[in-house]
Design an enzyme around this catalytic site. Structure first.
Site, mmCIF file in Angstrom:
data_model
loop_
_atom_site.group_PDB
_atom_site.id
_atom_site.type_symbol
_atom_site.label_atom_id
_atom_site.label_comp_id
_atom_site.label_asym_id
_atom_site.label_seq_id
_atom_site.Cartn_x
_atom_site.Cartn_y
_atom_site.Cartn_z
ATOM 1 C CB THR A 97 3.006 0.879 6.128
ATOM 2 O OG1 THR A 97 1.577 0.392 6.899
ATOM 3 C CG2 THR A 97 3.682 0.585 7.467
ATOM 4 N N GLY A 133 5.586 -2.149 3.526
ATOM 5 C CA GLY A 133 5.626 -3.256 5.109
ATOM 6 C C GLY A 133 5.757 -4.423 5.013
ATOM 7 C CG ASP A 134 3.937 -6.982 7.691
ATOM 8 O OD1 ASP A 134 3.066 -6.342 6.601
ATOM 9 O OD2 ASP A 134 3.165 -7.369 8.548
ATOM 10 N N GLY A 135 4.893 -6.915 4.202
ATOM 11 C CA GLY A 135 4.685 -7.335 3.063
ATOM 12 C C GLY A 135 6.195 -7.440 2.217
ATOM 13 C CG ASP A 138 -1.687 -0.184 8.171
ATOM 14 O OD1 ASP A 138 -2.226 0.813 7.674
ATOM 15 O OD2 ASP A 138 -1.826 -1.125 7.211
ATOM 16 C CG ASP A 173 1.413 -2.648 10.923
ATOM 17 O OD1 ASP A 173 2.405 -1.972 9.745
ATOM 18 O OD2 ASP A 173 0.712 -4.122 10.484
ATOM 19 N NE ARG A 182 -2.365 -5.018 5.664
ATOM 20 C CZ ARG A 182 -2.802 -5.022 4.419
ATOM 21 N NH1 ARG A 182 -3.196 -5.694 4.125
ATOM 22 N NH2 ARG A 182 -1.983 -4.131 3.765
ATOM 23 C CD GLU A 211 -8.687 -1.668 7.588
ATOM 24 O OE1 GLU A 211 -9.963 -1.738 6.969
ATOM 25 O OE2 GLU A 211 -7.527 -1.669 7.596
ATOM 26 N NE ARG A 216 -0.756 -4.411 -0.354
ATOM 27 C CZ ARG A 216 -2.257 -4.219 -0.166
ATOM 28 N NH1 ARG A 216 -2.309 -3.480 -1.010
ATOM 29 N NH2 ARG A 216 -1.690 -2.439 0.717
ATOM 30 N N GLY A 237 0.943 -1.590 0.087
ATOM 31 C CA GLY A 237 0.155 0.232 -0.473
ATOM 32 C C GLY A 237 0.389 1.099 0.268
HETATM 33 O O1 F6P Z 1 -1.394 -1.105 4.763
HETATM 34 C C1 F6P Z 1 -1.781 0.320 4.545
HETATM 35 C C2 F6P Z 1 -3.445 -0.371 4.033
HETATM 36 O O2 F6P Z 1 -4.428 0.800 3.402
HETATM 37 C C3 F6P Z 1 -4.752 -0.319 4.802
HETATM 38 O O3 F6P Z 1 -4.594 0.268 6.497
HETATM 39 C C4 F6P Z 1 -5.755 -1.035 4.876
HETATM 40 O O4 F6P Z 1 -5.752 -2.408 5.984
HETATM 41 C C5 F6P Z 1 -5.206 -1.012 2.900
HETATM 42 O O5 F6P Z 1 -3.980 -0.864 2.941
HETATM 43 C C6 F6P Z 1 -5.930 -1.784 2.491
HETATM 44 O O6 F6P Z 1 -5.415 -2.232 1.284
HETATM 45 P P1 F6P Z 1 -6.146 -1.889 -0.510
HETATM 46 O O7 F6P Z 1 -5.665 -0.464 -0.615
HETATM 47 O O8 F6P Z 1 -5.584 -3.024 -1.133
HETATM 48 O O9 F6P Z 1 -7.594 -1.547 -0.229
#
Ligand code: F6P
Length: 328
Positions: free
Chosen positions: A131, A107-109, A133, A135, A177, A228, A77, A16
């Site tokens: 990120t 991020g961690d991925g 988040d 996290d 997340r 969320e 991703r 993300g």
């Molecule tokens: O990791 C960043 C984030 O924005 C999270 O807060 C959220 O859950 C996720 O990515 C949303 O992902 P996508 O952009 O694939 O909908």
């Protein structure tokens, strides 16, 4: 700076996007160029690594981007990089372009991908935590978090205006997340009556009690900020249950969504990204690999990717208590 053997590095953004990623790219490119290292931008994260989407970047290629949200290198991703075949193709591209070191922003991925690539092929890798988040273990904050937090705060302030005018209850969902950093901090900053985050066990009866108490104290409107990843339920379920319990309540729902991922980065995120971009390149020059550059207590530090992935950034429990006391 000590002698080093790095000649060419690649930099990419993955997962993300987060405001401040461009400032990090700029810092990587300019630090590398400053030290006489060739720098290649890799488009669309690991997909670009697999397909050789590399572009040489000089200092002017990153002019006027420090203030831009998103990422000029684009992000993705990648499913293909999860496969051994995909990683083999990525390695062949690195060999072809003589790139032996990578700066991976995400991020961690993203970190997991960098770790496995380093272990399989010995490519020197340094990660930068980008990120919204927040996290990631090993850094006080991640790139993009401060901007996202301020975006959420401004949006919730606006929701409060209309909630007050109409004596309404709002459930506002924010991103994060599985983590509640954005929810907890934006909730405190906006005076939310309750904040629901996955790191804390919440009960629907506690939420109802909060509503009863605040009504007794003369409050006519409320904003509840919900992460969320909250386990008690999503905003629709929570609103439904609340309506069943308090039929007179006029309830509305707002999901802030991807608005939190965009926009010009705050000063804090720009400076953080600049420090981490610099730290990633100088870390590579010092021979570091399979680590993440982070800032803790205002110092540049390196944490092994293993640790950054395994451990979690923890919520400050004091903030939970403060939020409860100040919602009086
Ligand atoms: O990791 C960043 C984030 O924005 C999270 O807060 C959220 O859950 C996720 O990515 C949303 O992902 P996508 O952009 O694939 O909908």
């Amino acid at each position: 700076m000590a002698e080093h053997t790095i000649k060419k590095i690649g930099v990419f953004t993955s997962g993300g996007d987060a405001p401040g990623m461009n400032a990090a790219i700029r810092a990587v490119v300019r630090t590398a160029n400053y030290y006489g290292i060739e720098c290649y931008g890799i488009r669309e994260g690991y997909n670009g690594l697999i397909h050789g989407h590399f572009t040489k970047m000089g200092p002017r290629s990153v002019s006027n981007i420090i203030n831009l949200g998103g990422t000029i290198l684009k992000s993705a991703r990648s499913e293909d990089f999860r496969t051994p075949e995909g990683r083999k193709m990525a390695y062949e591209q690195c060999q072809k372009h003589e790139i032996n070191a990578l700066v991976c922003i995400g991020g961690d991925g993203t970190f997991k991908g960098a770790k496995v690539f380093n272990e399989e092929y010995g490519i020197q890798t340094i990660c930068i935590p980008g990120t919204i988040d927040n996290d990631i273990f090993g850094t006080d904050t991640t790139i993009g978090y401060d901007t996202a937090l301020n975006t959420a705060m401004e949006a919730i302030d606006k929701i409060r205006d209309t909630a007050t005018s109409h004596n309404r209850v709002f459930f506002v969902e924010v991103m994060g997340r599985d983590a509640g950093f954005i929810a907890l901090n934006s909730g405190i900053a906006t005076g939310a009556v309750d904040i629901l985050i996955p790191e804390q066990k919440d009960s629907i009866n506690d939420l109802f009690d909060t509503f009863r108490k605040s009504a007794k104290r003369g409050k006519n409107s409320s904003v509840v900020v919900v992460a969320e990843g909250e386990e008690l339920g999503n905003v629709y379920e929570l609103a439904k249950k609340t309506k069943e319990e308090f039929p007179a309540y006029d309830i509305r729902i707002t999901i802030l969504g991807h608005i939190q991922r965009g926009g010009s980065p705050t000063c804090g995120d720009r400076v953080l990204a600049s420090r981490l971009g610099y730290g990633a390149v100088t870390g590579l020059m010092e021979g570091r690999t399979n680590v993440m550059a982070g800032i803790r207590s205002n110092q540049l530090v390196y944490t092994t990717i293993e640790e950054a992935i395994k451990k979690h950034n923890t919520i400050n429990k004091d903030l939970l208590q403060i939020s409860e006391i100040l919602a009086l």
